[in-house]
Design a protein around this motif. Structure first.
Motif, PDB file in Angstrom:
ATOM      1  N   GLN A   4      -1.954  19.772 -28.584  1.00 37.44           N
ATOM      2  CA  GLN A   4      -2.492  20.016 -27.253  1.00 37.44           C
ATOM      3  C   GLN A   4      -1.436  20.030 -26.250  1.00 37.44           C
ATOM      4  O   GLN A   4      -0.895  18.862 -26.350  1.00 37.44           O
ATOM      5  N   THR A   6      -2.000  21.012 -22.650  1.00 44.76           N
ATOM      6  CA  THR A   6      -2.567  21.004 -21.332  1.00 44.76           C
ATOM      7  C   THR A   6      -3.925  20.023 -21.581  1.00 44.76           C
ATOM      8  O   THR A   6      -4.293  19.860 -22.814  1.00 44.76           O
ATOM      9  N   ARG A   7      -4.150  19.093 -20.758  1.00 48.65           N
ATOM     10  CA  ARG A   7      -5.202  18.212 -21.011  1.00 48.65           C
ATOM     11  C   ARG A   7      -6.479  18.902 -20.392  1.00 48.65           C
ATOM     12  O   ARG A   7      -6.168  19.833 -19.527  1.00 48.65           O
ATOM     13  N   ARG A   8      -7.792  18.467 -20.828  1.00 42.40           N
ATOM     14  CA  ARG A   8      -8.907  19.170 -20.519  1.00 42.40           C
ATOM     15  C   ARG A   8      -9.338  18.731 -19.074  1.00 42.40           C
ATOM     16  O   ARG A   8      -8.902  17.683 -18.644  1.00 42.40           O
ATOM     17  N   PRO A   9     -10.004  19.490 -18.418  1.00 45.03           N
ATOM     18  CA  PRO A   9     -10.513  19.087 -17.025  1.00 45.03           C
ATOM     19  C   PRO A   9     -11.073  17.657 -16.851  1.00 45.03           C
ATOM     20  O   PRO A   9     -12.125  17.779 -17.883  1.00 45.03           O
ATOM     21  N   GLU A  11     -10.261  14.826 -17.961  1.00 47.82           N
ATOM     22  CA  GLU A  11      -9.971  13.905 -19.130  1.00 47.82           C
ATOM     23  C   GLU A  11      -9.287  12.603 -18.628  1.00 47.82           C
ATOM     24  O   GLU A  11      -9.522  11.649 -19.207  1.00 47.82           O
ATOM     25  N   SER A  63      -2.876  11.338 -22.453  1.00 53.10           N
ATOM     26  CA  SER A  63      -3.369  12.434 -21.440  1.00 53.10           C
ATOM     27  C   SER A  63      -2.802  12.625 -20.176  1.00 53.10           C
ATOM     28  O   SER A  63      -2.514  13.545 -19.662  1.00 53.10           O
ATOM     29  N   PRO A  69      -4.552  21.139 -16.181  1.00 52.85           N
ATOM     30  CA  PRO A  69      -5.240  22.274 -16.728  1.00 52.85           C
ATOM     31  C   PRO A  69      -5.471  23.458 -15.335  1.00 52.85           C
ATOM     32  O   PRO A  69      -5.363  22.791 -14.291  1.00 52.85           O
ATOM     33  N   ALA A  75     -13.016  24.943 -13.407  1.00 48.79           N
ATOM     34  CA  ALA A  75     -12.918  24.708 -14.814  1.00 48.79           C
ATOM     35  C   ALA A  75     -13.572  23.475 -15.041  1.00 48.79           C
ATOM     36  O   ALA A  75     -14.362  23.273 -16.198  1.00 48.79           O
ATOM     37  N   GLU A  79     -16.650  23.240 -17.826  1.00 51.47           N
ATOM     38  CA  GLU A  79     -16.415  22.621 -18.951  1.00 51.47           C
ATOM     39  C   GLU A  79     -17.017  21.055 -19.063  1.00 51.47           C
ATOM     40  O   GLU A  79     -17.792  20.725 -20.043  1.00 51.47           O
ATOM     41  N   VAL A  80     -17.249  20.567 -18.045  1.00 53.44           N
ATOM     42  CA  VAL A  80     -17.892  19.068 -17.869  1.00 53.44           C
ATOM     43  C   VAL A  80     -19.255  19.091 -17.175  1.00 53.44           C
ATOM     44  O   VAL A  80     -19.973  18.201 -17.784  1.00 53.44           O
TER      45      VAL A  80
END
Length: 174
Positions: A4, A6-9, A11, A63, A69, A75, A79-80
């Motif tokens: 991976q 890029t990190r997730r929103p 994270e 992270s 991201p 985003a 996503e969250v």
């Protein structure tokens, strides 16, 4: 897990909260008996919370090294916090507020019925059946077997429990 980049929103925030929680748990574990000996009551909780701190810190720092991201708040929200999470959070809030006035049985039944109906996308008969079976099961296990006192509210649980108890004992004596 793939490599991976890029990190997730959200994270980093989640990992920071997890790290802070691990520190709090360590402090609570230390309060049990300090670290007086390897056989003290707090040793195992201290060891486990110490492992939590190390792993949470590792995940947090990993992270933080990933790139930010794209998409910003949109985003994150997609996503969250999708609509189903927000709606279900409102269900939980309403349930917690209704518990005192309606009591455990009525509030839990309405919560389960609404939640299952919402998640099943309108299959009301299935939601009704699952809600009834769940409430009866919880009531039998917790109220009758373990004798946990549940908030009574609008349904007279004590009278119901007494009637069930009399029935199971062979009927009420005149």
């Amino acid at each position: 897990m793939k490599n991976q980049k890029t990190r997730r929103p959200g994270e980093v925030v989640f990992n920071a909260v997890l790290f802070a929680f691990s520190l709090f748990i360590f402090w609570q574990a230390y309060g049990i008996s300090g670290f007086s000996s390897l056989s003290s009551a707090g040793t195992f909780p201290l060891a486990m919370s110490g492992i939590m701190i190390v792993t949470a810190a590792s995940v947090l720092f990993r992270s933080m090294r990933l790139s930010v991201p794209q998409g910003g708040f949109a985003a994150f929200r997609r996503e969250v916090l999708p609509p189903v999470v927000l709606i279900f959070s409102l269900f939980i809030l309403a349930y917690s507020m209704a518990m005192k006035s309606l009591g455990f049985l009525a509030a839990s039944f309405v919560f389960l019925l609404a939640s299952i109906w919402f998640l099943e996308r309108g299959r009301f008969s299935r939601a009704l059946l699952l809600s009834i079976v769940s409430i009866v099961g919880v009531y039998i296990v917790f109220r009758l077997i373990f004798q946990v006192v549940l908030p009574e509210g609008i349904i007279p649980e004590r009278a119901i429990a007494a009637a069930i108890g009399d029935f199971l004992k062979g009927g009420a004596k005149p």
